[in-house]
Write a protein that holds these residues in place. Structure first.
Motif, PDB file in Angstrom:
ATOM      1  N   GLY A  48      46.842 -22.310 -46.731  1.00 32.10           N
ATOM      2  CA  GLY A  48      47.368 -20.980 -46.944  1.00 32.10           C
ATOM      3  C   GLY A  48      48.796 -20.884 -46.449  1.00 32.10           C
ATOM      4  N   PRO A  49      49.494 -19.807 -46.816  1.00 33.03           N
ATOM      5  CA  PRO A  49      50.873 -19.624 -46.358  1.00 33.03           C
ATOM      6  C   PRO A  49      50.953 -19.640 -44.836  1.00 33.03           C
ATOM      7  CG  PRO A  49      50.265 -17.999 -48.027  1.00 33.03           C
ATOM      8  CD  PRO A  49      49.010 -18.698 -47.636  1.00 33.03           C
ATOM      9  N   LEU A  50      51.928 -20.371 -44.314  1.00 35.55           N
ATOM     10  CA  LEU A  50      52.058 -20.504 -42.865  1.00 35.55           C
ATOM     11  C   LEU A  50      53.120 -19.545 -42.333  1.00 35.55           C
ATOM     12  CD1 LEU A  50      51.877 -24.378 -42.349  1.00 35.55           C
ATOM     13  CD2 LEU A  50      50.088 -22.677 -41.915  1.00 35.55           C
ATOM     14  N   LEU A  51      52.827 -18.982 -41.180  1.00 31.51           N
ATOM     15  CA  LEU A  51      53.768 -18.142 -40.456  1.00 31.51           C
ATOM     16  C   LEU A  51      54.206 -18.880 -39.199  1.00 31.51           C
ATOM     17  CD1 LEU A  51      51.893 -14.710 -40.613  1.00 31.51           C
ATOM     18  CD2 LEU A  51      53.763 -15.475 -42.082  1.00 31.51           C
ATOM     19  N   GLU A  52      55.507 -18.935 -38.953  1.00 30.32           N
ATOM     20  CA  GLU A  52      56.008 -19.494 -37.698  1.00 30.32           C
ATOM     21  C   GLU A  52      56.221 -18.334 -36.737  1.00 30.32           C
ATOM     22  OE1 GLU A  52      59.008 -22.984 -37.120  1.00 30.32           O
ATOM     23  OE2 GLU A  52      60.162 -21.114 -36.991  1.00 30.32           O
ATOM     24  N   LEU A  53      55.488 -18.361 -35.622  1.00 24.22           N
ATOM     25  CA  LEU A  53      55.420 -17.205 -34.725  1.00 24.22           C
ATOM     26  C   LEU A  53      55.829 -17.561 -33.309  1.00 24.22           C
ATOM     27  CD1 LEU A  53      51.849 -15.997 -35.812  1.00 24.22           C
ATOM     28  CD2 LEU A  53      54.026 -15.096 -36.665  1.00 24.22           C
ATOM     29  N   VAL A  54      56.502 -16.616 -32.639  1.00 22.44           N
ATOM     30  CA  VAL A  54      56.725 -16.699 -31.205  1.00 22.44           C
ATOM     31  C   VAL A  54      55.580 -15.950 -30.513  1.00 22.44           C
ATOM     32  CG1 VAL A  54      58.233 -16.108 -29.283  1.00 22.44           C
ATOM     33  CG2 VAL A  54      59.226 -16.821 -31.448  1.00 22.44           C
ATOM     34  N   HIS A  55      54.837 -16.659 -29.682  1.00 21.35           N
ATOM     35  CA  HIS A  55      53.695 -16.084 -28.969  1.00 21.35           C
ATOM     36  C   HIS A  55      54.174 -15.625 -27.590  1.00 21.35           C
ATOM     37  CE1 HIS A  55      49.766 -17.113 -26.600  1.00 21.35           C
ATOM     38  NE2 HIS A  55      49.921 -15.805 -26.716  1.00 21.35           N
ATOM     39  N   ASP A 101      46.136 -16.705 -44.054  1.00 21.71           N
ATOM     40  CA  ASP A 101      44.771 -16.485 -44.543  1.00 21.71           C
ATOM     41  C   ASP A 101      43.743 -16.405 -43.418  1.00 21.71           C
ATOM     42  OD1 ASP A 101      45.855 -16.559 -47.044  1.00 21.71           O
ATOM     43  OD2 ASP A 101      45.150 -18.579 -47.537  1.00 21.71           O
ATOM     44  N   THR A 102      44.087 -16.903 -42.227  1.00 22.06           N
ATOM     45  CA  THR A 102      43.133 -16.885 -41.119  1.00 22.06           C
ATOM     46  C   THR A 102      43.201 -15.595 -40.309  1.00 22.06           C
ATOM     47  OG1 THR A 102      44.660 -17.928 -39.554  1.00 22.06           O
ATOM     48  CG2 THR A 102      43.330 -19.394 -40.938  1.00 22.06           C
ATOM     49  N   LEU A 103      44.194 -14.742 -40.584  1.00 26.81           N
ATOM     50  CA  LEU A 103      44.356 -13.529 -39.791  1.00 26.81           C
ATOM     51  C   LEU A 103      43.336 -12.472 -40.194  1.00 26.81           C
ATOM     52  CD1 LEU A 103      48.257 -13.156 -39.753  1.00 26.81           C
ATOM     53  CD2 LEU A 103      46.776 -14.162 -37.993  1.00 26.81           C
ATOM     54  N   LEU A 104      42.814 -11.775 -39.198  1.00 28.60           N
ATOM     55  CA  LEU A 104      41.896 -10.658 -39.428  1.00 28.60           C
ATOM     56  C   LEU A 104      42.702  -9.378 -39.603  1.00 28.60           C
ATOM     57  CD1 LEU A 104      39.336 -11.493 -36.597  1.00 28.60           C
ATOM     58  CD2 LEU A 104      39.160 -12.079 -39.026  1.00 28.60           C
ATOM     59  N   PRO A 105      42.194  -8.401 -40.340  1.00 26.73           N
ATOM     60  CA  PRO A 105      42.917  -7.134 -40.500  1.00 26.73           C
ATOM     61  C   PRO A 105      42.952  -6.349 -39.196  1.00 26.73           C
ATOM     62  CG  PRO A 105      40.739  -7.004 -41.495  1.00 26.73           C
ATOM     63  CD  PRO A 105      40.936  -8.437 -41.108  1.00 26.73           C
ATOM     64  N   ALA A 106      43.894  -5.441 -39.114  1.00 28.56           N
ATOM     65  CA  ALA A 106      43.984  -4.577 -37.933  1.00 28.56           C
ATOM     66  C   ALA A 106      42.727  -3.736 -37.803  1.00 28.56           C
ATOM     67  CB  ALA A 106      45.203  -3.673 -38.053  1.00 28.56           C
ATOM     68  N   PRO A 107      42.231  -3.507 -36.585  1.00 23.31           N
ATOM     69  CA  PRO A 107      41.008  -2.712 -36.403  1.00 23.31           C
ATOM     70  C   PRO A 107      41.160  -1.304 -36.964  1.00 23.31           C
ATOM     71  CG  PRO A 107      41.626  -3.837 -34.371  1.00 23.31           C
ATOM     72  CD  PRO A 107      42.763  -4.005 -35.300  1.00 23.31           C
ATOM     73  N   ALA A 108      40.075  -0.792 -37.527  1.00 17.03           N
ATOM     74  CA  ALA A 108      40.098   0.557 -38.095  1.00 17.03           C
ATOM     75  C   ALA A 108      40.311   1.617 -37.025  1.00 17.03           C
ATOM     76  CB  ALA A 108      38.789   0.819 -38.843  1.00 17.03           C
ATOM     77  N   ALA A 109      40.035   1.264 -35.763  1.00 20.72           N
ATOM     78  CA  ALA A 109      40.184   2.231 -34.679  1.00 20.72           C
ATOM     79  C   ALA A 109      41.646   2.585 -34.416  1.00 20.72           C
ATOM     80  CB  ALA A 109      39.555   1.682 -33.397  1.00 20.72           C
ATOM     81  N   LEU A 110      42.571   1.725 -34.853  1.00 25.22           N
ATOM     82  CA  LEU A 110      43.984   2.019 -34.655  1.00 25.22           C
ATOM     83  C   LEU A 110      44.431   3.134 -35.585  1.00 25.22           C
ATOM     84  CD1 LEU A 110      45.590  -1.553 -34.376  1.00 25.22           C
ATOM     85  CD2 LEU A 110      45.043   0.029 -32.517  1.00 25.22           C
ATOM     86  N   SER A 157      50.518  -7.001 -38.509  1.00 27.62           N
ATOM     87  CA  SER A 157      50.370  -7.819 -39.712  1.00 27.62           C
ATOM     88  C   SER A 157      48.962  -8.394 -39.811  1.00 27.62           C
ATOM     89  CB  SER A 157      51.400  -8.945 -39.707  1.00 27.62           C
ATOM     90  OG  SER A 157      51.270  -9.766 -40.835  1.00 27.62           O
ATOM     91  N   GLY A 158      48.340  -8.662 -38.653  1.00 28.02           N
ATOM     92  CA  GLY A 158      46.985  -9.200 -38.589  1.00 28.02           C
ATOM     93  C   GLY A 158      46.674  -9.601 -37.170  1.00 28.02           C
ATOM     94  N   ILE A 159      45.443 -10.020 -36.941  1.00 26.39           N
ATOM     95  CA  ILE A 159      45.014 -10.424 -35.597  1.00 26.39           C
ATOM     96  C   ILE A 159      44.335 -11.786 -35.692  1.00 26.39           C
ATOM     97  CG2 ILE A 159      43.523  -9.852 -33.649  1.00 26.39           C
ATOM     98  CD1 ILE A 159      43.886  -6.948 -34.273  1.00 26.39           C
ATOM     99  N   ARG A 160      44.751 -12.698 -34.801  1.00 26.31           N
ATOM    100  CA  ARG A 160      44.085 -13.996 -34.755  1.00 26.31           C
ATOM    101  C   ARG A 160      42.712 -13.843 -34.118  1.00 26.31           C
ATOM    102  NH1 ARG A 160      47.002 -19.413 -33.455  1.00 26.31           N
ATOM    103  NH2 ARG A 160      45.901 -19.066 -31.509  1.00 26.31           N
ATOM    104  N   ARG A 161      41.861 -14.812 -34.376  1.00 28.85           N
ATOM    105  CA  ARG A 161      40.499 -14.753 -33.835  1.00 28.85           C
ATOM    106  C   ARG A 161      40.471 -14.846 -32.314  1.00 28.85           C
ATOM    107  NH1 ARG A 161      36.852 -14.832 -37.872  1.00 28.85           N
ATOM    108  NH2 ARG A 161      37.607 -15.536 -39.923  1.00 28.85           N
TER     109      ARG A 161
END
Length: 209
Positions: free
Chosen positions: A61-68, A160-169, A178-182
């Motif tokens: 899947g498309p890769l994102l380069e991220l600063v953690h 593709d591995t990112l989870l959607p933002a929680p509905a509670a937000l 943008s998404g949440i890692r597991r």
């Protein structure tokens, strides 16, 4: 720089902040001549940073380069294209008594004044108090500083591995995610972050008089 409505309230000692920034600018200019030993140490540190392998996920899947980075007991990540540099000298931060919780203070960057903000209040949590490094973010120029507890590493993450933002937000918070890692890292939406009026303040010198 965009102007946020949060900055319109009174109580900020802008004149004192700009006096301190002027002193900081003078001190910075006086110390710009570095020794050969300091320059060598800086180059060595940059070489070590560039030599670190990227943490890579194997999923397709498309890769994102991220600063953690970590701030206020929460892990975040932001695309490297939005992170222009990292300031590791928190003593240069000028606090503003009476400012909103999200505004940590001002910092002088290459002769320009930059607002430094906290992410925690945007997600309904109290802002942490310890100092820490500042991520200078922007699309093609410095626009905002994000205070962090610490900056971790650069990651390559499959979108593709990112989870959607929680509905509670709420809607505003969801727009920044943008998404949440597991593993719980919140991947921020850089473009939305740089358009959020809650993070921008009128820091023109006219406000200091």
């Amino acid at each position: 720089m965009p102007r946020g409505d949060d900055a319109k309230g009174g109580g900020l000692d802008w004149a004192a902040a700009y006096r301190r920034l002027d002193r900081l600018a003078a001190a910075t200019e006086a110390s710009t001549t570095s020794t050969p030993e300091a320059e060598a140490a800086l180059l060595a540190e940059r070489a070590r940073a560039l030599a670190r392998p990227l943490a890579r996920e194997t999923q397709a899947g498309p890769l994102l380069e991220l600063v953690h980075f970590r701030s206020g007991e929460q892990d975040y990540a932001l695309e490297t294209r939005f992170v222009l540099e990292v300031l590791r000298a928190p003593e240069q931060l000028v606090p503003l008594p009476g400012s909103p919780e999200v505004l940590r203070g001002l910092v002088l960057l290459h002769g320009e004044v930059l607002a430094v903000v906290e992410l925690a209040p945007l997600f309904g949590r109290a802002a942490p108090t310890p100092p820490g490094p500042v991520l200078v973010v922007g699309s093609d120029r410095p626009e905002l500083g994000l205070r962090a507890d610490r900056v971790e590493e650069v990651l390559l993450v499959s979108r593709d591995t990112l989870l959607p933002a929680p509905a509670a937000l709420g809607p505003q918070e969801r727009a920044l995610v943008s998404g949440i890692r597991r593993d719980g890292i919140i991947v921020l939406e850089g473009a939305a972050l740089l358009k959020d009026g809650r993070l921008f303040f009128d820091i023109s010198e006219e406000r200091a008089v």
